[in-house]
Design a protein around this motif. Structure first.
Motif, mmCIF file in Angstrom:
data_model
loop_
_atom_site.group_PDB
_atom_site.id
_atom_site.type_symbol
_atom_site.label_atom_id
_atom_site.label_comp_id
_atom_site.label_asym_id
_atom_site.label_seq_id
_atom_site.Cartn_x
_atom_site.Cartn_y
_atom_site.Cartn_z
ATOM 1 N N ASP A 132 0.861 -1.170 0.000
ATOM 2 C CA ASP A 132 0.000 0.000 0.000
ATOM 3 C C ASP A 132 0.901 1.223 0.000
ATOM 4 O OD1 ASP A 132 -2.334 -1.477 0.094
ATOM 5 O OD2 ASP A 132 -2.546 -1.326 2.263
ATOM 6 N N VAL A 133 0.815 2.014 -1.048
ATOM 7 C CA VAL A 133 1.583 3.251 -1.148
ATOM 8 C C VAL A 133 0.658 4.391 -0.736
ATOM 9 C CG1 VAL A 133 2.800 4.805 -2.709
ATOM 10 C CG2 VAL A 133 3.040 2.331 -2.978
ATOM 11 N N ILE A 134 1.041 5.129 0.286
ATOM 12 C CA ILE A 134 0.247 6.235 0.784
ATOM 13 C C ILE A 134 0.882 7.533 0.303
ATOM 14 C CG2 ILE A 134 -0.570 7.463 2.828
ATOM 15 C CD1 ILE A 134 0.057 3.737 2.862
ATOM 16 N N ASP A 135 0.069 8.368 -0.351
ATOM 17 C CA ASP A 135 0.607 9.629 -0.845
ATOM 18 C C ASP A 135 0.406 10.733 0.204
ATOM 19 O OD1 ASP A 135 -2.068 10.424 -1.047
ATOM 20 O OD2 ASP A 135 -2.111 10.340 -3.238
ATOM 21 N N PHE A 136 0.778 11.949 -0.137
ATOM 22 C CA PHE A 136 0.723 13.048 0.823
ATOM 23 C C PHE A 136 -0.699 13.539 1.089
ATOM 24 C CE2 PHE A 136 5.156 13.122 -0.499
ATOM 25 C CZ PHE A 136 5.781 13.178 0.744
ATOM 26 N N ASP A 137 -1.675 13.060 0.312
ATOM 27 C CA ASP A 137 -3.085 13.363 0.559
ATOM 28 C C ASP A 137 -3.756 12.234 1.330
ATOM 29 O OD1 ASP A 137 -2.944 15.798 -0.820
ATOM 30 O OD2 ASP A 137 -3.366 14.821 -2.746
ATOM 31 N N ASN A 138 -2.966 11.286 1.834
ATOM 32 C CA ASN A 138 -3.434 10.092 2.556
ATOM 33 C C ASN A 138 -4.305 9.182 1.700
ATOM 34 O OD1 ASN A 138 -2.036 10.512 4.956
ATOM 35 N ND2 ASN A 138 -3.639 11.840 5.758
ATOM 36 N N GLU A 139 -4.113 9.209 0.398
ATOM 37 C CA GLU A 139 -4.792 8.270 -0.489
ATOM 38 C C GLU A 139 -3.931 7.021 -0.608
ATOM 39 O OE1 GLU A 139 -5.834 9.958 -4.239
ATOM 40 O OE2 GLU A 139 -6.860 11.674 -3.326
ATOM 41 N N ILE A 140 -4.579 5.871 -0.651
ATOM 42 C CA ILE A 140 -3.875 4.587 -0.696
ATOM 43 C C ILE A 140 -3.928 4.026 -2.113
ATOM 44 C CG2 ILE A 140 -3.817 2.229 0.181
ATOM 45 C CD1 ILE A 140 -5.155 3.328 2.732
ATOM 46 N N HIS A 141 -2.760 3.642 -2.619
ATOM 47 C CA HIS A 141 -2.629 3.015 -3.932
ATOM 48 C C HIS A 141 -1.991 1.650 -3.694
ATOM 49 C CE1 HIS A 141 -3.328 7.020 -5.690
ATOM 50 N NE2 HIS A 141 -2.590 7.430 -4.677
ATOM 51 N N THR A 142 -2.646 0.587 -4.120
ATOM 52 C CA THR A 142 -2.180 -0.771 -3.837
ATOM 53 C C THR A 142 -1.504 -1.379 -5.065
ATOM 54 O OG1 THR A 142 -3.982 -1.055 -2.252
ATOM 55 C CG2 THR A 142 -2.893 -3.052 -3.034
ATOM 56 N N PHE A 143 -0.337 -1.994 -4.827
ATOM 57 C CA PHE A 143 0.427 -2.658 -5.877
ATOM 58 C C PHE A 143 0.809 -4.050 -5.397
ATOM 59 C CE2 PHE A 143 1.198 1.864 -6.330
ATOM 60 C CZ PHE A 143 0.989 2.072 -7.685
ATOM 61 N N GLU A 144 0.811 -5.009 -6.310
ATOM 62 C CA GLU A 144 1.310 -6.355 -6.021
ATOM 63 C C GLU A 144 2.644 -6.507 -6.720
ATOM 64 O OE1 GLU A 144 -1.453 -9.463 -6.878
ATOM 65 O OE2 GLU A 144 -3.061 -8.497 -5.755
ATOM 66 N N VAL A 145 3.671 -6.907 -5.966
ATOM 67 C CA VAL A 145 5.006 -7.059 -6.537
ATOM 68 C C VAL A 145 5.612 -8.380 -6.094
ATOM 69 C CG1 VAL A 145 5.434 -4.576 -6.657
ATOM 70 C CG2 VAL A 145 6.132 -5.824 -4.631
ATOM 71 N N GLU A 146 6.612 -8.812 -6.835
ATOM 72 C CA GLU A 146 7.379 -10.010 -6.510
ATOM 73 C C GLU A 146 8.801 -9.556 -6.244
ATOM 74 O OE1 GLU A 146 8.604 -13.409 -9.331
ATOM 75 O OE2 GLU A 146 6.627 -13.948 -8.541
ATOM 76 N N ALA A 147 9.309 -9.836 -5.039
ATOM 77 C CA ALA A 147 10.641 -9.374 -4.651
ATOM 78 C C ALA A 147 11.245 -10.341 -3.646
ATOM 79 C CB ALA A 147 10.548 -7.975 -4.045
ATOM 80 N N SER A 148 12.542 -10.197 -3.412
ATOM 81 C CA SER A 148 13.210 -11.085 -2.463
ATOM 82 C C SER A 148 13.156 -10.551 -1.033
ATOM 83 C CB SER A 148 14.656 -11.336 -2.887
ATOM 84 O OG SER A 148 15.354 -10.117 -2.972
ATOM 85 N N THR A 149 12.985 -9.247 -0.859
ATOM 86 C CA THR A 149 12.900 -8.659 0.481
ATOM 87 C C THR A 149 11.794 -7.614 0.525
ATOM 88 O OG1 THR A 149 14.450 -6.858 0.014
ATOM 89 C CG2 THR A 149 15.397 -8.933 0.857
ATOM 90 N N ALA A 150 11.374 -7.265 1.734
ATOM 91 C CA ALA A 150 10.356 -6.225 1.907
ATOM 92 C C ALA A 150 10.878 -4.879 1.432
ATOM 93 C CB ALA A 150 9.932 -6.151 3.366
ATOM 94 N N SER A 151 12.143 -4.633 1.659
ATOM 95 C CA SER A 151 12.743 -3.377 1.210
ATOM 96 C C SER A 151 12.696 -3.259 -0.307
ATOM 97 C CB SER A 151 14.196 -3.296 1.706
ATOM 98 O OG SER A 151 14.817 -2.145 1.233
ATOM 99 N N GLU A 152 13.035 -4.335 -0.986
ATOM 100 C CA GLU A 152 12.992 -4.352 -2.447
ATOM 101 C C GLU A 152 11.556 -4.181 -2.945
ATOM 102 O OE1 GLU A 152 13.719 -7.677 -5.864
ATOM 103 O OE2 GLU A 152 15.256 -7.546 -4.302
ATOM 104 N N ALA A 153 10.603 -4.811 -2.269
ATOM 105 C CA ALA A 153 9.199 -4.675 -2.644
ATOM 106 C C ALA A 153 8.735 -3.229 -2.491
ATOM 107 C CB ALA A 153 8.334 -5.593 -1.789
ATOM 108 N N SER A 154 9.163 -2.584 -1.411
ATOM 109 C CA SER A 154 8.811 -1.187 -1.184
ATOM 110 C C SER A 154 9.367 -0.295 -2.288
ATOM 111 C CB SER A 154 9.347 -0.732 0.177
ATOM 112 O OG SER A 154 9.143 0.641 0.359
ATOM 113 N N GLU A 155 10.618 -0.533 -2.666
ATOM 114 C CA GLU A 155 11.241 0.263 -3.728
ATOM 115 C C GLU A 155 10.529 0.067 -5.067
ATOM 116 O OE1 GLU A 155 15.429 -0.503 -3.981
ATOM 117 O OE2 GLU A 155 15.714 -0.174 -1.832
#
Length: 81
Positions: free
Chosen positions: A36-59
């Motif tokens: 869940d990516v939260i922008d500066f207006d507190n709107e939530i944008h959801t993305f599904e990703v495949e990554a090896s770590t949570a940090s990589e998924a966030s990036e």
């Protein structure tokens, strides 16, 4: 741009109690994450990703959000176990 992120994971109570849901520290296997990516207006944008770590998924999710014009405040990362 680097944004802060929070991590969590989904599993059944039985899986969590048994410790099966824990992944090895140096594992290179990819996991599925819901971010869940939260922008500066507190709107939530959801993305599904495949990554090896949570940090990589966030990036990855932050990059995806910025590519569609979303300014990222922070991310909530959920691991699907």
């Amino acid at each position: 741009m680097t944004a802060s992120f929070n991590t969590s994971f989904f599993s059944t109570p039985a899986t969590a109690a048994s410790g099966v849901s824990k992944k090895g520290f140096r594992s290179t296997a990819y996991n599925n994450y819901v971010v869940d990516v939260i922008d500066f207006d507190n709107e939530i944008h959801t993305f599904e990703v495949e990554a090896s770590t949570a940090s990589e998924a966030s990036e990855q999710a932050a990059d995806m959000a910025m590519s569609v014009g979303v300014q990222v405040s922070y991310c909530n990362v959920y691991s699907e176990q």
